[in-house]
Design an enzyme around this catalytic site. Structure first.
Site, PDB file in Angstrom:
ATOM      1  N   TYR A  58       0.843  -1.202   0.000  1.00 48.35           N
ATOM      2  CA  TYR A  58       0.000   0.000   0.000  1.00 48.35           C
ATOM      3  C   TYR A  58       0.879   1.253   0.000  1.00 48.35           C
ATOM      4  O   TYR A  58       1.694   1.458   0.899  1.00 48.35           O
ATOM      5  CB  TYR A  58      -0.932   0.045   1.220  1.00 48.35           C
ATOM      6  N   PRO A 199     -15.811  -4.035   2.655  1.00 48.47           N
ATOM      7  CA  PRO A 199     -17.088  -4.437   3.260  1.00 48.47           C
ATOM      8  C   PRO A 199     -18.257  -3.522   2.915  1.00 48.47           C
ATOM      9  O   PRO A 199     -19.405  -3.915   3.088  1.00 48.47           O
ATOM     10  CB  PRO A 199     -16.782  -4.382   4.768  1.00 48.47           C
ATOM     11  N   ALA A 201     -18.275  -2.290  -0.201  1.00 43.64           N
ATOM     12  CA  ALA A 201     -18.106  -2.331  -1.663  1.00 43.64           C
ATOM     13  C   ALA A 201     -17.506  -1.024  -2.190  1.00 43.64           C
ATOM     14  O   ALA A 201     -17.990  -0.446  -3.160  1.00 43.64           O
ATOM     15  CB  ALA A 201     -19.430  -2.664  -2.348  1.00 43.64           C
ATOM     16  N   GLY A 208     -26.200   3.204  -2.694  1.00 39.41           N
ATOM     17  CA  GLY A 208     -27.461   2.481  -2.879  1.00 39.41           C
ATOM     18  C   GLY A 208     -27.871   2.375  -4.329  1.00 39.41           C
ATOM     19  O   GLY A 208     -27.047   2.498  -5.234  1.00 39.41           O
ATOM     20  N   GLY A 209     -29.163   2.142  -4.559  1.00 40.27           N
ATOM     21  CA  GLY A 209     -29.676   1.970  -5.911  1.00 40.27           C
ATOM     22  C   GLY A 209     -31.186   2.020  -5.877  1.00 40.27           C
ATOM     23  O   GLY A 209     -31.769   2.360  -4.850  1.00 40.27           O
TER      24      GLY A 209
HETATM   25  N1  LIG Z   1      -6.423  -8.282   1.071  1.00 38.76           N
HETATM   26  C1  LIG Z   1      -6.735  -7.668  -0.046  1.00 38.76           C
HETATM   27  O1  LIG Z   1      -6.415  -8.110  -1.156  1.00 38.76           O
HETATM   28  C2  LIG Z   1      -7.516  -6.390   0.053  1.00 38.76           C
HETATM   29  C3  LIG Z   1      -8.153  -5.854  -1.087  1.00 38.76           C
HETATM   30  C4  LIG Z   1      -8.890  -4.675  -0.917  1.00 38.76           C
HETATM   31  C5  LIG Z   1      -8.957  -4.063   0.315  1.00 38.76           C
HETATM   32  N2  LIG Z   1      -8.300  -4.598   1.401  1.00 38.76           N
HETATM   33  C6  LIG Z   1      -8.343  -3.969   2.749  1.00 38.76           C
HETATM   34  O2  LIG Z   1      -9.701  -3.722   3.108  1.00 38.76           O
HETATM   35  C7  LIG Z   1      -9.879  -2.338   3.367  1.00 38.76           C
HETATM   36  C8  LIG Z   1     -11.280  -1.902   3.010  1.00 38.76           C
HETATM   37  O3  LIG Z   1     -11.581  -2.157   1.658  1.00 38.76           O
HETATM   38  P1  LIG Z   1     -11.687  -1.012   0.547  1.00 38.76           P
HETATM   39  O4  LIG Z   1     -10.867   0.155   0.941  1.00 38.76           O
HETATM   40  O5  LIG Z   1     -11.400  -1.672  -0.756  1.00 38.76           O
HETATM   41  O6  LIG Z   1     -13.239  -0.664   0.496  1.00 38.76           O
HETATM   42  P2  LIG Z   1     -14.361  -0.189   1.543  1.00 38.76           P
HETATM   43  O7  LIG Z   1     -13.845  -0.129   2.913  1.00 38.76           O
HETATM   44  O8  LIG Z   1     -15.553  -1.031   1.247  1.00 38.76           O
HETATM   45  O9  LIG Z   1     -14.691   1.275   1.006  1.00 38.76           O
HETATM   46  C9  LIG Z   1     -13.807   2.367   1.149  1.00 38.76           C
HETATM   47  C10 LIG Z   1     -14.416   3.557   0.404  1.00 38.76           C
HETATM   48  O10 LIG Z   1     -15.723   3.828   0.945  1.00 38.76           O
HETATM   49  C11 LIG Z   1     -15.764   5.147   1.471  1.00 38.76           C
HETATM   50  N3  LIG Z   1     -16.468   5.057   2.758  1.00 38.76           N
HETATM   51  C12 LIG Z   1     -16.010   4.586   3.936  1.00 38.76           C
HETATM   52  N4  LIG Z   1     -16.952   4.630   4.887  1.00 38.76           N
HETATM   53  C13 LIG Z   1     -18.051   5.162   4.288  1.00 38.76           C
HETATM   54  C14 LIG Z   1     -19.346   5.473   4.743  1.00 38.76           C
HETATM   55  N5  LIG Z   1     -19.706   5.228   5.999  1.00 38.76           N
HETATM   56  N6  LIG Z   1     -20.238   6.013   3.853  1.00 38.76           N
HETATM   57  C15 LIG Z   1     -19.877   6.255   2.578  1.00 38.76           C
HETATM   58  N7  LIG Z   1     -18.654   5.961   2.069  1.00 38.76           N
HETATM   59  C16 LIG Z   1     -17.752   5.430   2.927  1.00 38.76           C
HETATM   60  C17 LIG Z   1     -14.338   5.597   1.664  1.00 38.76           C
HETATM   61  O11 LIG Z   1     -14.270   6.990   1.486  1.00 38.76           O
HETATM   62  P3  LIG Z   1     -13.251   7.948   2.295  1.00 38.76           P
HETATM   63  O12 LIG Z   1     -11.940   7.236   2.355  1.00 38.76           O
HETATM   64  O13 LIG Z   1     -13.255   9.181   1.508  1.00 38.76           O
HETATM   65  O14 LIG Z   1     -13.819   8.161   3.688  1.00 38.76           O
HETATM   66  C18 LIG Z   1     -13.628   4.835   0.542  1.00 38.76           C
HETATM   67  O15 LIG Z   1     -13.771   5.532  -0.681  1.00 38.76           O
HETATM   68  C19 LIG Z   1      -8.759  -1.691   2.542  1.00 38.76           C
HETATM   69  O16 LIG Z   1      -8.557  -0.350   2.893  1.00 38.76           O
HETATM   70  C20 LIG Z   1      -7.637  -2.628   2.826  1.00 38.76           C
HETATM   71  O17 LIG Z   1      -7.077  -2.405   4.120  1.00 38.76           O
HETATM   72  C21 LIG Z   1      -7.601  -5.756   1.277  1.00 38.76           C
END
Ligand SMILES: NC(=O)c1ccc[n+]([C@@H]2O[C@H](COP(=O)([O-])OP(=O)(O)OC[C@H]3O[C@@H](n4cnc5c(N)ncnc54)[C@H](OP(=O)(O)O)[C@@H]3O)[C@@H](O)[C@H]2O)c1
Length: 278
Positions: A58, A199, A201, A208-209
Protein backbone atom coordinates in the site's frame (compact mmCIF):
# COMPACT_ATOMS: atom_id res chain seq x y z
CA UNK A 1 -16.92 -2.08 20.73
CA UNK A 2 -17.53 -5.81 20.50
CA UNK A 3 -14.63 -8.26 20.23
CA UNK A 4 -14.14 -11.70 18.70
CA UNK A 5 -11.44 -14.26 19.19
CA UNK A 6 -8.85 -14.26 16.39
CA UNK A 7 -8.92 -17.84 15.10
CA UNK A 8 -8.47 -20.04 18.15
CA UNK A 9 -5.58 -17.94 19.45
CA UNK A 10 -7.18 -16.62 22.62
CA UNK A 11 -6.45 -13.06 21.38
CA UNK A 12 -9.51 -10.81 21.10
CA UNK A 13 -9.81 -8.31 18.27
CA UNK A 14 -12.45 -5.61 17.64
CA UNK A 15 -15.18 -6.65 15.20
CA UNK A 16 -14.46 -3.46 13.23
CA UNK A 17 -10.99 -2.45 12.14
CA UNK A 18 -9.56 0.30 9.95
CA UNK A 19 -8.60 -0.43 6.35
CA UNK A 20 -5.75 1.60 4.83
CA UNK A 21 -5.82 1.14 1.05
CA UNK A 22 -5.56 4.83 0.13
CA UNK A 23 -4.02 5.95 3.43
CA UNK A 24 -0.64 7.45 2.48
CA UNK A 25 -1.49 6.91 -1.18
CA UNK A 26 -2.78 4.07 -3.34
CA UNK A 27 -0.25 2.45 -5.66
CA UNK A 28 2.32 5.23 -5.13
CA UNK A 29 3.53 7.23 -2.13
CA UNK A 30 1.38 10.32 -1.68
CA UNK A 31 3.32 12.87 0.29
CA UNK A 32 1.56 15.80 1.94
CA UNK A 33 -1.73 14.24 3.06
CA UNK A 34 -0.36 12.52 6.16
CA UNK A 35 -1.90 14.84 8.75
CA UNK A 36 -5.44 14.17 7.53
CA UNK A 37 -4.79 10.43 7.26
CA UNK A 38 -3.32 10.28 10.77
CA UNK A 39 -6.31 12.26 12.11
CA UNK A 40 -8.74 9.75 10.55
CA UNK A 41 -6.87 6.73 11.93
CA UNK A 42 -6.57 8.30 15.39
CA UNK A 43 -10.28 9.05 15.44
CA UNK A 44 -10.95 5.41 14.57
CA UNK A 45 -8.72 4.32 17.45
CA UNK A 46 -10.50 6.74 19.82
CA UNK A 47 -13.79 5.16 18.71
CA UNK A 48 -12.39 1.77 19.72
CA UNK A 49 -11.68 0.37 16.25
CA UNK A 50 -8.26 -0.56 17.63
CA UNK A 51 -7.32 -2.81 14.73
CA UNK A 52 -5.52 -1.46 11.66
CA UNK A 53 -4.99 -3.42 8.45
CA UNK A 54 -2.21 -2.36 6.11
CA UNK A 55 0.24 -3.97 3.64
CA UNK A 56 3.79 -3.52 2.41
CA UNK A 57 2.41 -2.79 -1.06
CA UNK A 58 0.00 0.00 0.00
CA UNK A 59 1.45 3.31 -1.18
CA UNK A 60 4.75 1.43 -1.59
CA UNK A 61 5.19 1.22 2.16
CA UNK A 62 4.02 4.73 2.97
CA UNK A 63 0.72 3.42 4.37
CA UNK A 64 2.70 1.53 7.04
CA UNK A 65 4.63 4.74 7.80
CA UNK A 66 1.40 6.68 8.30
CA UNK A 67 0.06 3.89 10.54
CA UNK A 68 3.23 4.27 12.65
CA UNK A 69 2.46 7.95 13.18
CA UNK A 70 -1.15 7.19 14.16
CA UNK A 71 -0.30 4.54 16.76
CA UNK A 72 2.65 6.39 18.30
CA UNK A 73 2.47 6.29 22.12
CA UNK A 74 -0.35 3.72 22.06
CA UNK A 75 1.25 0.82 20.17
CA UNK A 76 0.44 -1.79 22.83
CA UNK A 77 -3.27 -0.95 22.59
CA UNK A 78 -3.60 -1.38 18.83
CA UNK A 79 -3.78 -4.65 16.89
CA UNK A 80 -1.70 -4.14 13.73
CA UNK A 81 -2.11 -6.42 10.74
CA UNK A 82 0.08 -6.10 7.67
CA UNK A 83 0.78 -8.22 4.61
CA UNK A 84 3.68 -9.64 2.65
CA UNK A 85 3.26 -9.37 -1.14
CA UNK A 86 3.02 -12.49 -3.34
CA UNK A 87 6.37 -11.81 -5.04
CA UNK A 88 8.09 -11.92 -1.64
CA UNK A 89 7.02 -15.37 -0.46
CA UNK A 90 10.36 -17.18 -0.71
CA UNK A 91 11.92 -17.85 2.71
CA UNK A 92 14.54 -15.08 2.73
CA UNK A 93 12.19 -12.58 1.12
CA UNK A 94 9.53 -13.12 3.82
CA UNK A 95 12.11 -12.40 6.52
CA UNK A 96 13.34 -9.31 4.65
CA UNK A 97 9.82 -8.00 4.00
CA UNK A 98 8.90 -8.43 7.65
CA UNK A 99 12.01 -6.55 8.81
CA UNK A 100 11.16 -3.69 6.43
CA UNK A 101 7.54 -3.55 7.63
CA UNK A 102 8.71 -3.51 11.26
CA UNK A 103 10.96 -0.54 10.47
CA UNK A 104 8.24 1.39 8.64
CA UNK A 105 5.71 0.62 11.37
CA UNK A 106 8.29 1.62 14.01
CA UNK A 107 7.42 -1.39 16.11
CA UNK A 108 9.17 -4.50 17.38
CA UNK A 109 6.26 -6.83 16.53
CA UNK A 110 3.37 -7.23 14.09
CA UNK A 111 0.17 -8.67 15.57
CA UNK A 112 -0.99 -10.42 12.40
CA UNK A 113 1.26 -11.08 9.39
CA UNK A 114 -0.71 -12.12 6.31
CA UNK A 115 0.22 -13.55 2.91
CA UNK A 116 -1.46 -10.93 0.70
CA UNK A 117 -2.21 -13.21 -2.28
CA UNK A 118 -1.26 -16.82 -3.00
CA UNK A 119 1.67 -17.42 -5.35
CA UNK A 120 1.40 -20.84 -6.94
CA UNK A 121 5.05 -20.84 -8.04
CA UNK A 122 6.36 -20.73 -4.45
CA UNK A 123 5.45 -23.65 -2.14
CA UNK A 124 3.34 -22.38 0.75
CA UNK A 125 5.37 -24.65 3.05
CA UNK A 126 8.47 -22.53 2.35
CA UNK A 127 6.60 -19.32 3.20
CA UNK A 128 5.11 -20.80 6.36
CA UNK A 129 8.53 -21.97 7.54
CA UNK A 130 9.67 -18.36 7.45
CA UNK A 131 6.45 -17.24 9.15
CA UNK A 132 7.04 -19.71 12.00
CA UNK A 133 10.60 -18.45 12.41
CA UNK A 134 9.21 -14.91 12.74
CA UNK A 135 6.76 -16.11 15.41
CA UNK A 136 9.60 -17.86 17.28
CA UNK A 137 11.62 -14.63 17.18
CA UNK A 138 8.69 -12.61 18.52
CA UNK A 139 8.54 -10.46 15.39
CA UNK A 140 5.00 -11.52 14.52
CA UNK A 141 2.29 -12.83 16.83
CA UNK A 142 -0.18 -14.52 14.47
CA UNK A 143 -0.13 -15.87 10.92
CA UNK A 144 -2.86 -15.19 8.38
CA UNK A 145 -3.55 -15.41 4.66
CA UNK A 146 -5.58 -13.34 2.23
CA UNK A 147 -7.43 -14.19 -0.97
CA UNK A 148 -6.93 -17.92 -0.36
CA UNK A 149 -9.50 -20.44 -1.60
CA UNK A 150 -10.62 -23.31 0.64
CA UNK A 151 -8.02 -25.61 -0.92
CA UNK A 152 -5.25 -23.05 -0.49
CA UNK A 153 -6.35 -22.36 3.08
CA UNK A 154 -6.18 -26.06 3.89
CA UNK A 155 -2.68 -26.26 2.37
CA UNK A 156 -1.60 -23.25 4.42
CA UNK A 157 -2.94 -24.88 7.59
CA UNK A 158 -1.15 -28.13 6.81
CA UNK A 159 2.12 -26.29 6.18
CA UNK A 160 2.19 -24.97 9.75
CA UNK A 161 3.74 -27.21 12.37
CA UNK A 162 3.87 -25.05 15.51
CA UNK A 163 1.19 -22.41 14.89
CA UNK A 164 -2.39 -22.49 13.71
CA UNK A 165 -3.67 -20.35 10.87
CA UNK A 166 -5.52 -17.40 12.43
CA UNK A 167 -7.34 -15.73 9.55
CA UNK A 168 -8.16 -15.38 5.88
CA UNK A 169 -8.82 -11.86 4.56
CA UNK A 170 -11.21 -11.92 1.62
CA UNK A 171 -13.70 -9.70 -0.17
CA UNK A 172 -17.11 -9.94 1.47
CA UNK A 173 -20.07 -7.57 1.52
CA UNK A 174 -23.79 -7.52 0.84
CA UNK A 175 -22.98 -7.18 -2.86
CA UNK A 176 -20.18 -9.78 -3.01
CA UNK A 177 -21.21 -12.89 -1.17
CA UNK A 178 -19.20 -15.46 -3.12
CA UNK A 179 -17.40 -16.78 -0.01
CA UNK A 180 -20.70 -17.94 1.50
CA UNK A 181 -20.61 -20.99 -0.81
CA UNK A 182 -17.60 -22.68 0.72
CA UNK A 183 -14.97 -20.52 2.42
CA UNK A 184 -17.23 -19.06 5.10
CA UNK A 185 -18.56 -22.42 6.37
CA UNK A 186 -15.05 -23.88 6.16
CA UNK A 187 -13.59 -21.00 8.20
CA UNK A 188 -16.30 -21.32 10.81
CA UNK A 189 -15.70 -25.05 11.20
CA UNK A 190 -11.92 -24.58 11.39
CA UNK A 191 -12.04 -21.56 13.75
CA UNK A 192 -10.38 -19.29 11.20
CA UNK A 193 -11.36 -15.62 11.37
CA UNK A 194 -12.68 -14.15 8.13
CA UNK A 195 -11.52 -10.54 7.75
CA UNK A 196 -13.99 -8.97 5.31
CA UNK A 197 -12.37 -6.47 2.97
CA UNK A 198 -14.20 -3.92 0.80
CA UNK A 199 -17.09 -4.44 3.26
CA UNK A 200 -19.05 -1.47 1.92
CA UNK A 201 -18.11 -2.33 -1.66
CA UNK A 202 -15.68 0.60 -1.92
CA UNK A 203 -18.40 3.07 -0.94
CA UNK A 204 -20.97 1.69 -3.40
CA UNK A 205 -23.29 0.41 -0.65
CA UNK A 206 -23.81 3.83 0.86
CA UNK A 207 -24.80 5.20 -2.57
CA UNK A 208 -27.46 2.48 -2.88
CA UNK A 209 -29.68 1.97 -5.91
CA UNK A 210 -33.27 1.83 -7.07
CA UNK A 211 -34.20 -1.84 -7.15
CA UNK A 212 -35.94 -3.91 -4.44
CA UNK A 213 -32.70 -4.99 -2.75
CA UNK A 214 -31.72 -1.40 -2.09
CA UNK A 215 -35.25 -0.52 -1.00
CA UNK A 216 -35.04 -3.29 1.60
CA UNK A 217 -31.68 -1.96 2.83
CA UNK A 218 -33.20 1.55 3.04
CA UNK A 219 -36.19 0.26 4.98
CA UNK A 220 -34.07 -1.62 7.50
CA UNK A 221 -31.72 1.33 7.88
CA UNK A 222 -34.55 3.72 8.67
CA UNK A 223 -36.19 1.20 11.03
CA UNK A 224 -33.04 1.17 13.20
CA UNK A 225 -32.12 4.83 12.54
CA UNK A 226 -28.87 3.67 10.95
CA UNK A 227 -27.26 4.36 7.57
CA UNK A 228 -26.96 1.84 4.75
CA UNK A 229 -23.23 1.43 5.43
CA UNK A 230 -23.89 0.77 9.12
CA UNK A 231 -26.51 -1.88 8.35
CA UNK A 232 -24.25 -3.52 5.74
CA UNK A 233 -21.35 -3.70 8.21
CA UNK A 234 -23.61 -4.93 11.01
CA UNK A 235 -24.92 -7.67 8.71
CA UNK A 236 -21.32 -8.84 8.15
CA UNK A 237 -20.21 -8.87 11.78
CA UNK A 238 -23.38 -10.71 12.79
CA UNK A 239 -21.75 -13.77 11.18
CA UNK A 240 -19.75 -15.73 13.71
CA UNK A 241 -16.27 -15.87 12.13
CA UNK A 242 -16.41 -12.42 10.49
CA UNK A 243 -14.81 -9.07 11.36
CA UNK A 244 -14.72 -6.16 8.89
CA UNK A 245 -12.15 -3.49 7.97
CA UNK A 246 -13.86 -0.53 6.25
CA UNK A 247 -11.47 2.16 5.06
CA UNK A 248 -12.38 5.77 5.69
CA UNK A 249 -10.26 8.86 5.26
CA UNK A 250 -13.20 11.16 5.96
CA UNK A 251 -13.86 11.79 9.66
CA UNK A 252 -17.62 11.54 9.13
CA UNK A 253 -17.21 8.15 7.52
CA UNK A 254 -15.02 6.97 10.41
CA UNK A 255 -17.70 8.03 12.94
CA UNK A 256 -20.43 6.42 10.87
CA UNK A 257 -18.56 3.13 10.55
CA UNK A 258 -17.87 2.95 14.28
CA UNK A 259 -21.65 3.09 14.77
CA UNK A 260 -22.06 -0.19 12.89
CA UNK A 261 -21.23 -2.19 16.04
CA UNK A 262 -22.93 -2.38 19.43
CA UNK A 263 -26.46 -3.15 18.22
CA UNK A 264 -28.27 -6.04 16.52
CA UNK A 265 -31.00 -6.23 13.95
CA UNK A 266 -33.77 -8.80 14.42
CA UNK A 267 -33.36 -12.26 12.93
CA UNK A 268 -36.26 -11.46 10.56
CA UNK A 269 -34.54 -8.33 9.24
CA UNK A 270 -31.23 -10.18 8.93
CA UNK A 271 -32.99 -12.87 6.85
CA UNK A 272 -34.79 -10.24 4.78
CA UNK A 273 -31.41 -8.72 3.85
CA UNK A 274 -30.05 -12.18 3.06
CA UNK A 275 -32.91 -12.72 0.62
CA UNK A 276 -32.84 -9.21 -0.85
CA UNK A 277 -29.15 -9.42 -1.82
CA UNK A 278 -29.09 -13.11 -2.76
N1 LIG B 1 -6.42 -8.28 1.07
C1 LIG B 1 -6.74 -7.67 -0.05
O1 LIG B 1 -6.42 -8.11 -1.16
C2 LIG B 1 -7.52 -6.39 0.05
C3 LIG B 1 -8.15 -5.85 -1.09
C4 LIG B 1 -8.89 -4.68 -0.92
C5 LIG B 1 -8.96 -4.06 0.31
N2 LIG B 1 -8.30 -4.60 1.40
C6 LIG B 1 -8.34 -3.97 2.75
O2 LIG B 1 -9.70 -3.72 3.11
C7 LIG B 1 -9.88 -2.34 3.37
C8 LIG B 1 -11.28 -1.90 3.01
O3 LIG B 1 -11.58 -2.16 1.66
P1 LIG B 1 -11.69 -1.01 0.55
O4 LIG B 1 -10.87 0.16 0.94
O5 LIG B 1 -11.40 -1.67 -0.76
O6 LIG B 1 -13.24 -0.66 0.50
P2 LIG B 1 -14.36 -0.19 1.54
O7 LIG B 1 -13.84 -0.13 2.91
O8 LIG B 1 -15.55 -1.03 1.25
O9 LIG B 1 -14.69 1.28 1.01
C9 LIG B 1 -13.81 2.37 1.15
C10 LIG B 1 -14.42 3.56 0.40
O10 LIG B 1 -15.72 3.83 0.95
C11 LIG B 1 -15.76 5.15 1.47
N3 LIG B 1 -16.47 5.06 2.76
C12 LIG B 1 -16.01 4.59 3.94
N4 LIG B 1 -16.95 4.63 4.89
C13 LIG B 1 -18.05 5.16 4.29
C14 LIG B 1 -19.35 5.47 4.74
N5 LIG B 1 -19.71 5.23 6.00
N6 LIG B 1 -20.24 6.01 3.85
C15 LIG B 1 -19.88 6.25 2.58
N7 LIG B 1 -18.65 5.96 2.07
C16 LIG B 1 -17.75 5.43 2.93
C17 LIG B 1 -14.34 5.60 1.66
O11 LIG B 1 -14.27 6.99 1.49
P3 LIG B 1 -13.25 7.95 2.29
O12 LIG B 1 -11.94 7.24 2.36
O13 LIG B 1 -13.26 9.18 1.51
O14 LIG B 1 -13.82 8.16 3.69
C18 LIG B 1 -13.63 4.84 0.54
O15 LIG B 1 -13.77 5.53 -0.68
C19 LIG B 1 -8.76 -1.69 2.54
O16 LIG B 1 -8.56 -0.35 2.89
C20 LIG B 1 -7.64 -2.63 2.83
O17 LIG B 1 -7.08 -2.41 4.12
C21 LIG B 1 -7.60 -5.76 1.28
Amino acid sequence: MEFKELGNSGTKIPVLGLGTWGIGGFSSRHLGGEDDDVRALKLGLDLEMRFIDTAEIYARGHSEEVVAQAVKSQRENVFIATKVSPENLQYDDVIRSCESSLKRLETSFIDLYQIHWPNTSIPVAETMKAMERLVAEGKIRHIGVSNFSVRQTREAQEALSKSTLASNQVEFSLVDRSIEEDLLPYAEKQHITVIAYSPIARGQISKGGRNESWQMLDQIASKYSKTKAQVALNWLIAKKPVVAIPKAASLDHVRENAGAAGWQMSQADYEALNQAFK
